[in-house]
Design an enzyme around this catalytic site. Structure first.
Site, PDB file in Angstrom:
ATOM      1  N   GLY A 169       1.639  -0.022   0.601  1.00 55.57           N
ATOM      2  CA  GLY A 169       3.053  -0.310   0.356  1.00 55.57           C
ATOM      3  C   GLY A 169       3.396  -0.023  -1.095  1.00 55.57           C
ATOM      4  O   GLY A 169       2.745   0.767  -1.771  1.00 55.57           O
ATOM      5  N   GLY A 170       4.411  -0.713  -1.582  1.00 53.06           N
ATOM      6  CA  GLY A 170       4.834  -0.507  -2.968  1.00 53.06           C
ATOM      7  C   GLY A 170       3.764  -0.898  -3.962  1.00 53.06           C
ATOM      8  O   GLY A 170       3.833  -0.528  -5.139  1.00 53.06           O
ATOM      9  N   GLY A 404       0.929  34.728 -20.674  1.00 57.20           N
ATOM     10  CA  GLY A 404       1.510  33.416 -20.962  1.00 57.20           C
ATOM     11  C   GLY A 404       0.437  32.354 -21.060  1.00 57.20           C
ATOM     12  O   GLY A 404       0.568  31.379 -21.818  1.00 57.20           O
ATOM     13  N   ALA A 405      -0.633  32.539 -20.307  1.00 55.14           N
ATOM     14  CA  ALA A 405      -1.699  31.537 -20.322  1.00 55.14           C
ATOM     15  C   ALA A 405      -2.361  31.465 -21.702  1.00 55.14           C
ATOM     16  O   ALA A 405      -2.829  30.404 -22.115  1.00 55.14           O
ATOM     17  CB  ALA A 405      -2.727  31.846 -19.244  1.00 55.14           C
TER      18      ALA A 405
HETATM   19  C1  HXC Z   1      -0.489 -12.977   3.362  1.00 59.13           C
HETATM   20  C2  HXC Z   1      -2.354 -11.891   4.070  1.00 59.13           C
HETATM   21  C3  HXC Z   1      -1.772 -10.649   3.792  1.00 59.13           C
HETATM   22  C4  HXC Z   1      -0.456 -10.640   3.273  1.00 59.13           C
HETATM   23  C5  HXC Z   1      -3.730 -10.294   4.566  1.00 59.13           C
HETATM   24  N1  HXC Z   1      -3.572 -11.618   4.562  1.00 59.13           N
HETATM   25  N2  HXC Z   1      -2.631  -9.673   4.121  1.00 59.13           N
HETATM   26  N3  HXC Z   1      -1.717 -13.035   3.848  1.00 59.13           N
HETATM   27  N4  HXC Z   1       0.131 -11.830   3.060  1.00 59.13           N
HETATM   28  N5  HXC Z   1       0.128  -9.497   2.977  1.00 59.13           N
HETATM   29  C6  HXC Z   1      -4.543 -12.627   4.966  1.00 59.13           C
HETATM   30  C7  HXC Z   1      -4.803 -12.631   6.454  1.00 59.13           C
HETATM   31  O1  HXC Z   1      -3.870 -13.472   7.066  1.00 59.13           O
HETATM   32  C8  HXC Z   1      -6.200 -13.225   6.508  1.00 59.13           C
HETATM   33  O2  HXC Z   1      -6.130 -14.616   6.324  1.00 59.13           O
HETATM   34  C9  HXC Z   1      -6.849 -12.640   5.265  1.00 59.13           C
HETATM   35  O3  HXC Z   1      -5.782 -12.260   4.397  1.00 59.13           O
HETATM   36  C10 HXC Z   1      -7.689 -11.427   5.538  1.00 59.13           C
HETATM   37  O4  HXC Z   1      -6.936 -10.536   6.358  1.00 59.13           O
HETATM   38  P1  HXC Z   1      -7.540  -9.803   7.620  1.00 59.13           P
HETATM   39  O5  HXC Z   1      -6.397  -9.186   8.318  1.00 59.13           O
HETATM   40  O6  HXC Z   1      -8.400 -10.747   8.386  1.00 59.13           O
HETATM   41  O7  HXC Z   1      -8.486  -8.749   6.926  1.00 59.13           O
HETATM   42  P2  HXC Z   1      -8.773  -7.267   7.338  1.00 59.13           P
HETATM   43  O8  HXC Z   1      -9.072  -7.176   8.814  1.00 59.13           O
HETATM   44  O9  HXC Z   1      -9.809  -6.780   6.396  1.00 59.13           O
HETATM   45  O10 HXC Z   1      -7.427  -6.462   7.095  1.00 59.13           O
HETATM   46  C11 HXC Z   1      -6.918  -6.326   5.779  1.00 59.13           C
HETATM   47  C12 HXC Z   1      -5.491  -5.745   5.857  1.00 59.13           C
HETATM   48  C13 HXC Z   1      -4.621  -6.588   6.825  1.00 59.13           C
HETATM   49  C14 HXC Z   1      -5.579  -4.306   6.334  1.00 59.13           C
HETATM   50  C15 HXC Z   1      -4.949  -5.754   4.430  1.00 59.13           C
HETATM   51  O11 HXC Z   1      -4.803  -7.955   6.486  1.00 59.13           O
HETATM   52  C16 HXC Z   1      -3.182  -6.255   6.738  1.00 59.13           C
HETATM   53  O12 HXC Z   1      -2.744  -5.271   7.325  1.00 59.13           O
HETATM   54  N6  HXC Z   1      -2.402  -7.131   6.086  1.00 59.13           N
HETATM   55  C17 HXC Z   1      -0.972  -6.965   5.998  1.00 59.13           C
HETATM   56  C18 HXC Z   1      -0.631  -5.827   5.068  1.00 59.13           C
HETATM   57  C19 HXC Z   1       0.832  -5.738   4.828  1.00 59.13           C
HETATM   58  O13 HXC Z   1       1.600  -5.356   5.745  1.00 59.13           O
HETATM   59  N7  HXC Z   1       1.265  -6.209   3.647  1.00 59.13           N
HETATM   60  C20 HXC Z   1       2.633  -6.186   3.276  1.00 59.13           C
HETATM   61  C21 HXC Z   1       2.935  -4.759   2.848  1.00 59.13           C
HETATM   62  S1  HXC Z   1       4.497  -4.582   2.202  1.00 59.13           S
HETATM   63  P3  HXC Z   1      -7.256 -15.594   6.855  1.00 59.13           P
HETATM   64  O14 HXC Z   1      -6.710 -16.951   6.592  1.00 59.13           O
HETATM   65  O15 HXC Z   1      -7.431 -15.277   8.308  1.00 59.13           O
HETATM   66  O16 HXC Z   1      -8.476 -15.296   6.071  1.00 59.13           O
HETATM   67  C22 HXC Z   1       4.236  -4.618   0.616  1.00 59.13           C
HETATM   68  C23 HXC Z   1       5.444  -4.396  -0.151  1.00 59.13           C
HETATM   69  C24 HXC Z   1       5.119  -4.340  -1.606  1.00 59.13           C
HETATM   70  O17 HXC Z   1       3.188  -4.808   0.131  1.00 59.13           O
HETATM   71  C25 HXC Z   1       6.308  -3.765  -2.275  1.00 59.13           C
HETATM   72  C26 HXC Z   1       6.161  -3.735  -3.742  1.00 59.13           C
HETATM   73  C27 HXC Z   1       7.292  -3.042  -4.337  1.00 59.13           C
END
Ligand code: HXC
Length: 508
Positions: A169-170, A404-405
């Site tokens: 993401g961002g 040019g290089a």
């Molecule tokens: C809160 C989160 C989290 C999140 C993971 N966890 N991502 N909690 N916010 N974004 C937590 C899970 O609930 C889990 O908690 C623990 O972290 C580990 O996650 P798992 O899914 O079990 O691990 P894994 O299978 O290794 O997968 C990792 C992952 C997946 C690929 C990162 O967790 C995932 O897809 N998370 C969501 C990613 C996402 O969509 N983020 C938002 C993106 S938008 P427990 O308690 O079970 O241990 C964004 C915008 C930013 O980031 C913009 C900035 C400008």
């Protein structure tokens, strides 16, 4: 009193546990170190001073008020690398997946503000699920606060990002604005939108590794500057890189002890250039022979191999090297190599690291893909970067410097301080055959061959340029290290400033 001391120790122990044994074991099972283990390996033993160990989030949605782990998913503080101060943050994937909350962002911002104020690099170890989903816009605001600080710190203190887990993401935009990005193979990835979104929008089926793994970003996209086998190697190489860099733009890069004679003669360089001008040779051999103890830290080794960029030391002092590589695309400049080298030159200039340019370039790569891709604008980046750079610039033309290089590659006309050429140099507007075919269009093949020979004799050498003072001296290849070392030594108190402006408008 004793109870209070014990309570502090107990609280510390809980904070150090992160997300608990089960999650730590899961982290290890993926071949990843924990946030604290990474800090320990990066910094000198016992040098880490932590900030904000007890900071907890303030979210009250989704029952989050019942789960407020100390530290909030990121370990921050400062320590030393070979005795020199650096600030660090290390995201803890075992706590809410290292996701970024408002308070998590505030911890990162605090050390970034201190780094800027006190003049020391920031090293970020990224391992995060992105925005803390339960916090919504507060998390987005946190990211933007970090972004703003990345921008303010750019060119003031070195910023290095290690990608050691997910980064999506961002969230990728903070690393993208730092100076160097290193990734760990098979356990880290970076993308703006993940494989599921890609499938929905474009119908492409791709794995996370293919879309944004270390190999993709070091070979295809050039987003990352290095890919390492595991966390340990990435951390060790980061320590090595930091040794080449100044702590901030207020200081010079460190001088390291050296045991290599600056006047060392390298007889083998006299035969480095093959007799046949179309035969390649390995420019890295020259770099290694010029460097103190043959130590070269290469940046973007796996991308645009027709140009080489990286750091060496000469007489213990850091030098940024930019070199054409005749082994790849005959050393031509193209879009990718121009972008790669331009960014490197600008880093060196921002941090007062002198630049050594080794030239063997037959010109810009011709073709529709280059022109349609905007080689004019991209080539201009390198030209612009060299021309605006005020650091000491020493250039050695080993063989071809055409068209040019020739101008672009830190020529005399772009304020090169020392422009040397080997006797094997060929400095001309273009190759002899192409030139005669244009000048003598319509003549017989024999006549063209004869004229080509004439043109070669007249221009395929360094002396026409030397007569005009565009080359300061034609030097013996075997004495290149001594000449370059003396040149840089004479430039240690160089002062050159550009006219005042708000900022320039480099062709982005
Ligand atoms: C809160 C989160 C989290 C999140 C993971 N966890 N991502 N909690 N916010 N974004 C937590 C899970 O609930 C889990 O908690 C623990 O972290 C580990 O996650 P798992 O899914 O079990 O691990 P894994 O299978 O290794 O997968 C990792 C992952 C997946 C690929 C990162 O967790 C995932 O897809 N998370 C969501 C990613 C996402 O969509 N983020 C938002 C993106 S938008 P427990 O308690 O079970 O241990 C964004 C915008 C930013 O980031 C913009 C900035 C400008």
């Amino acid at each position: 009193m004793k109870d209070i001391l014990q309570e502090l120790e107990d609280r510390r122990n809980v904070a150090r546990m992160g997300g608990g044994e089960r999650r730590v074991a899961a982290q290890h099972a993926k071949g990843k170190l924990t946030a604290r283990e990474r800090i320990e390996l990066l910094l000198d033993e016992g040098s880490f001073e932590e900030f904000d160990m007890f900071v907890a989030h303030r979210c009250t949605d989704f029952g989050m008020e019942k789960d407020r782990p100390a530290g909030d998913g990121v370990v921050t503080g400062w320590g030393t690398v070979n005795g020199r101060m650096v600030y660090v943050f290390s995201q803890d994937f075992t706590v809410f997946g290292g996701s970024l909350s408002e308070t998590h962002a505030q911890k990162i911002c605090k050390i970034m503000d201190m780094a800027l104020q006190n003049g020391a690099p920031v090293i970020g170890m990224n391992d995060s699920g992105g925005a803390r989903i339960q916090e919504g816009v507060a998390s987005l605001a946190g990211y933007a606060e970090v972004f703003q600080r990345n921008i303010m710190a750019s060119g003031v203190v070195p910023q290095i990002s290690l990608i050691m887990g997910p980064c999506a993401g961002g969230a990728v935009y903070s690393p993208a604005m730092t100076d160097f990005i290193f990734m760990v193979k098979d356990s880290s990835y970076m993308f703006v939108t993940g494989p599921d979104v890609v499938k929905t929008v474009t119908n492409e089926v791709v794995t996370a590794e293919e879309l944004g793994g270390a190999v993709t970003h070091t070979k295809k996209s050039s987003v990352a500057d290095g890919a390492y086998e595991n966390d340990v190697e990435a951390l060790a190489e980061t320590r090595r890189l930091i040794d080449f860099l100044p702590l901030s733009n207020r200081e010079k890069a460190p001088t390291r002890p050296f045991f290599d004679d600056p006047a060392r003669i390298e007889e083998s360089l006299d035969t480095l250039i093959p007799d046949n001008p179309n035969q390649p040779y390995d420019m890295k051999e020259l770099i290694l022979k010029l460097a103190d103890e043959g130590d070269f830290f290469e940046i973007q080794r796996d991308y645009a191999g027709n140009i080489i960029t990286g750091f060496i030391r000469i007489e213990g002092q850091s030098v940024g090297v930019v070199a054409n590589q005749p082994m790849v695309l005959a050393g031509c400049l193209d879009i990718d190599s121009s972008r790669k080298a331009a960014r490197f030159v600008r880093f060196c200039d921002a941090f007062e690291i002198p630049i050594l340019t080794l030239v063997d370039v037959p010109g810009f790569l011709p073709g529709t893909s280059q022109e349609y891709g905007g080689v004019i604008k991209h080539g201009a980046k390198l030209l612009f970067a060299y021309g605006e750079a005020t650091v000491p610039k020493v250039t050695v033309i080993t063989r071809k410097a055409y068209g040019g290089a020739y101008d672009v590659m830190a020529s005399k006309h772009l304020r090169g301080d020392f422009n040397y050429a080997w006797p094997t140099a060929e400095i001309a507007v273009m190759g002899a055959k192409g030139a005669t075919e244009i000048i003598y269009r319509g003549r017989t093949a024999e006549e063209i061959a004869e004229r080509t020979k004439e043109y070669e004799d007249r221009f395929a050498n360094p002396f026409v340029a030397a007569e005009k003072g565009f080359v300061d001296e034609v030097i013996m290849p075997h004495s290149t290290r001594r000449r370059v070392a003396r040149a840089f030594a004479s430039l240690r108190s160089k002062k050159l400033t550009n006219p005042w402006k708000k900022h320039d408008n480099i062709p982005l």
